[in-house]
Design an enzyme around this catalytic site. Structure first.
Site, PDB file in Angstrom:
ATOM      1  N   GLU A 144       0.829  -1.200   0.000  1.00 29.91           N
ATOM      2  CA  GLU A 144       0.000   0.000   0.000  1.00 29.91           C
ATOM      3  C   GLU A 144       0.868   1.258   0.000  1.00 29.91           C
ATOM      4  O   GLU A 144       0.539   2.252  -0.639  1.00 29.91           O
ATOM      5  CB  GLU A 144      -0.947   0.011   1.204  1.00 29.91           C
ATOM      6  CG  GLU A 144      -1.997  -1.091   1.165  1.00 29.91           C
ATOM      7  CD  GLU A 144      -1.462  -2.466   1.560  1.00 29.91           C
ATOM      8  OE1 GLU A 144      -0.359  -2.536   2.132  1.00 29.91           O
ATOM      9  OE2 GLU A 144      -2.151  -3.469   1.285  1.00 29.91           O
ATOM     10  N   HIS A 214     -12.115  -5.732   8.234  1.00 33.16           N
ATOM     11  CA  HIS A 214     -12.855  -5.522   6.983  1.00 33.16           C
ATOM     12  C   HIS A 214     -14.105  -4.701   7.262  1.00 33.16           C
ATOM     13  O   HIS A 214     -15.113  -4.845   6.590  1.00 33.16           O
ATOM     14  CB  HIS A 214     -13.244  -6.851   6.330  1.00 33.16           C
ATOM     15  CG  HIS A 214     -12.061  -7.662   5.883  1.00 33.16           C
ATOM     16  ND1 HIS A 214     -11.343  -8.445   6.728  1.00 33.16           N
ATOM     17  CD2 HIS A 214     -11.470  -7.776   4.670  1.00 33.16           C
ATOM     18  CE1 HIS A 214     -10.367  -9.033   6.062  1.00 33.16           C
ATOM     19  NE2 HIS A 214     -10.414  -8.644   4.808  1.00 33.16           N
TER      20      HIS A 214
END
Lengths: 422, 382
Positions: A144, A214
């Site tokens: 990322e 999540h």
């Protein structure tokens, strides 16, 4: 803050202002969701019948604030809607459509991220690699910080970088690049360099069974990073228009897509190139008694809550005072979280005197804290009740506990009733 | 070992007695995986990730470690815990997040195992975060007189996770601040859809070891005996030198990435079928055992039958159990004194539950799933 008490019916009725009471019999909201509460589950059943969604061509083309960007850049802006077409799309298809337009119209534009080439884990980039080639739409290694840094580099050269971080829960390795680099690029170079052409898309918010990693809504962590914009769309039309505006905005934008809406939110979406304004909230339902402010997924919980308030099912009826059922609630979608639309929110609260803010992130130092602080300082004398925040608790999102952690319609309903009855 | 379980000429067989060899049978892992995958498909659990195709890598490395070597996994390492005797029931409980789930009290998604008694640190979804942590764990082992020179920290990760900055930090720390860290890269060819050819341009993960001054070995990850030998040797070096050592096991992810993935959207079904047929780690080892006369078809049938029964029994038990107490929403956020905000929020939820818990259908149905039916909060009267 003390824990809220549960208002009794009598108290609720007593504390409403006379002007509110006089309106109660008149106001009867036409609302979307059925009378029975939604079943437990990982989807949002209220979406199928939501009045917030623009499911006809006419409604879609009349989306407030829509700005058409037609092919010929030299001709005057076409504000007519006659002859324009729409197509039924869900949110991921609308995101894909926006990126397709950006790639087609801007040769410098590239789309990249983990698993982007085969279509992305949420299908947002489906077919883009085939259509525009692997030089412009490609997989990156799994990093990322690499994705964000790479995008910053591309954007610093004046090219358009549309990056995907696969889940917003995993944006934190990129935090340094986004907060220390992207946000400060223009300022630190005396305005010589900027990375305005960087857009970072990332799926966000909860789905009901995501657990700790999540389910997060990390927008609050970026609130202090002036120089960045944070945008959260609520629907396919909004996603397309706001994403195209984000891609072309002169500032780096983090675009957080509520993942539960990818498939379940469906609208007619104009197929032409159009933008919706950043930095502007939108009033979805006008009202005069209370401002209900949120963004992304909770908008649908709010819509359900308003339906429960106006027409409570038999099971809830004893808990919903008659006197409150006609209250006119103003529902606002903040849309851009940073910089947020202070003027619209304050204008609304000055009319209603009551504000309930809903977000999925936890409470302490969440986005709601910033909004509440501004509202109390700018509208102190107009407030009839304390600003109320409906948020997740200050805990991680435990998987088996999600239905009691992430706020749903009943949390919102209760907060609205308490605030009305304060 | 070749494709049909014969020891390749010149290869050195690891020290192996019959009992140990049979124990290393990898039959349990795929049985667990298949059942858990299927029950996820039926909606009984929320998520699952199989280790199909990687059994030899996981079980072979597990067998090479001491039972009290600290393990930091990525998520596909159930085989290590099963090897260490954590038990089928514990794994089922974690996947169901029921009241017997000690690993996360129902807080984490399935496959987020952990057990301090088994020296297995709890799995975290973010990738590669465990890698620099392993260097710290190893340093702590070195500073502990009882474990110095005896134990190492073994850290598992995929070739995709090795692209994260944390991988580089972990390797650098383990070598610079010498810490007995055993890096075990499971190179299974895919990071979700991204093939390893798009993950790195260099020669895999092994090529990076030298750059960090870390001794490195690459091994056929589908040959359990090779994995065992390589890991034993790597572990020996790691513990004796007190420094990091890297093992790269070359394998193939036969299963989908997870139950959220359909890998046939990005790779040919035939490719997977070929792999299963030609380079099946379990078949290779079974043939080896048979060649030695240590295993027969009837042994195989018997074992599978009894394991399937055990797994089914554990599944039935786990399915029937309720969740932890509802008040565990708020526990374990902090140790020591609980801050005021959490106390107040617990009270706020209590008030909401008292008011709506029996009339708001989504809550009414949900409360019944907790072993206390929510009473741990509701009973807390004020």
């Amino acid at each position: 803050m003390t824990a809220p008490s549960i208002a009794s019916t009598a108290r609720a009725a007593k504390r409403l202002s006379p002007s509110t009471l006089s309106r109660l019999s008149v106001a009867r909201r036409c609302n979307s969701t059925g009378a029975e509460p939604p079943p437990a589950g990982g989807h949002l059943p209220s979406i199928a019948t939501s009045k917030i969604l623009r499911t006809t061509r006419e409604a879609a083309l009349r989306t407030p604030g829509i700005k058409w960007l037609d092919e010929d850049g030299n001709s005057p802006l076409q504000n007519t809607i006659g002859g324009r077409e729409t197509r039924k799309m869900n949110l991921y298809q609308a995101v894909r459509d926006a990126m397709g337009i950006a790639l087609a119209k801007d040769d410098t534009a590239i789309v990249f991220g983990e698993d982007v080439a085969f279509g992305g884990v949420f299908r947002c980039t489906m077919g883009l690699a085939e259509e525009f080639g692997r030089e412009r739409v490609f997989n990156t290694p799994l990093s990322e910080q690499g994705i964000a840094g790479f995008g910053i580099g591309v954007a610093s050269m004046g090219q358009t970088a549309i990056a995907e971080i696969q889940f917003s829960d995993y944006i934190f390795p990129a935090f340094d690049q986004l907060v220390n680099e992207a946000a400060k690029f223009r300022y630190r170079s005396g305005g010589q360099f900027n990375v305005g052409r960087l857009t970072v898309r990332t799926p966000s918010m909860s789905v009901g069974h995501g657990g700790l990693y999540h389910s997060q809504s990390p927008e609050g962590f970026f609130m202090g990073a002036s120089g960045l914009k944070i945008v959260v769309p609520r629907s396919p039309v909004q996603a397309k228009g706001l994403l195209l505006a984000s891609i072309r905005d002169p500032n780096p934008v983090i675009f957080m897509e509520p993942k539960i809406l990818y498939r379940s939110a469906v609208e007619q979406v104009p197929i032409d190139d159009f933008e919706l304004p950043l930095g502007r909230a939108e009033v979805l339902v006008p009202g005069a008694d209370l401002t209900l402010l949120t963004w992304g997924t909770p908008l649908y919980h709010c819509e359900t809550a308003l339906s429960l308030l106006a027409e409570p099912p038999a099971s809830l009826a004893p808990l919903v005072p008659e006197a409150l059922r006609g209250a006119r609630i103003e529902l606002i979608d903040l849309r851009t979280v940073l910089p947020w639309d202070v003027e619209s929110v304050i204008e609304s609260v000055q009319r209603t005197g009551r504000l309930v803010i809903v977000h999925e992130a936890s409470r302490t130092a969440g986005v709601g804290a910033e909004i509440a602080a501004e509202v109390q300082s700018r509208a102190f004398l107009k407030l009839l009740a304390p600003v109320r925040r409906v948020t997740a608790w200050d805990t991680p999102v435990g998987l088996q506990f999600e239905k009691f952690i992430i706020p749903d319609a009943i949390h919102v309903l209760d907060a609205v009733m308490e605030t009305l009855a304060f | 070992m070749d494709g049909v379980g014969n020891v390749i000429e010149g290869a050195e067989l690891p020290e192996l007695d019959q009992e140990f060899a049979r124990k290393k049978n990898m039959a349990l892992l795929p049985i667990m995986d298949t059942l858990l995958y299927n029950i996820q498909r039926q909606g009984k659990i929320s998520f699952y990730m199989t280790a199909h195709g990687e059994e030899a890598t996981v079980v072979g490395t597990a067998a090479a470690l001491l039972p009290d070597d600290e393990v930091l996994g990525q998520y596909r390492e159930l085989g290590v815990l099963l090897w260490r005797g954590w038990g089928i029931d514990a794994a089922m409980a974690q996947c169901f997040g029921n009241e017997q789930d000690k690993a996360s009290k129902g807080r984490q998604m399935p496959v987020h195992w952990g057990s301090p008694q088994h020296h297995f640190h709890t799995i975290s979804s973010p990738l590669a975060t465990q890698i620099p942590q392993a260097a710290g764990v190893a340093y702590a082992l070195r500073r502990d007189p009882a474990r110095r020179g005896k134990n190492c920290a073994a850290v598992y990760f995929g070739e995709g996770a090795a692209s994260e900055g944390d991988f580089h930090a972990g390797m650098l720390f383990a070598s610079t601040i010498s810490s007995p860290t055993l890096f075990i890269a499971r190179n299974n060819g895919f990071a979700i859809s991204t093939p390893s050819s798009e993950q790195y341009f260099g020669d895999g993960i092994a090529a990076r070891g030298a750059g960090y001054g870390i001794d490195t070995i690459r091994v056929d990850g589908n040959d359990v005996l090779a994995v065992l030998s390589a890991t034993r040797e790597a572990r020996r070096k790691c513990v004796e030198s007190g420094r990091g050592v890297l093992v790269e096991a070359m394998t193939y992810r036969v299963g989908h990435h997870s139950t959220s993935d359909d890998s046939f959207a990005y790779r040919a079904r035939q490719e997977v079928e070929d792999r299963k047929r030609i380079d099946n780690p379990i078949a290779r080892y079974r043939l080896f055992l048979k060649n030695r006369g240590w295993w027969s078809d009837s042994d195989e049938d018997e074992l599978k039958e009894s394991l399937k029964k055990d797994v089914m029994r554990a599944f039935k038990t786990a399915e029937g159990l309720k969740r932890h107490e509802l008040s565990d929403i708020f526990s374990d956020v902090y140790g020591g004194e609980e801050p005021l905000n959490l106390k107040e929020q617990r009270e706020e939820l209590t008030q909401l539950l008292r008011k709506y818990g029996t009339v708001w259908e989504p809550w009414k149905a949900e409360l019944k799933k907790f072993k206390d039916n929510g009473e741990s909060l509701l009973g807390r009267s004020k």
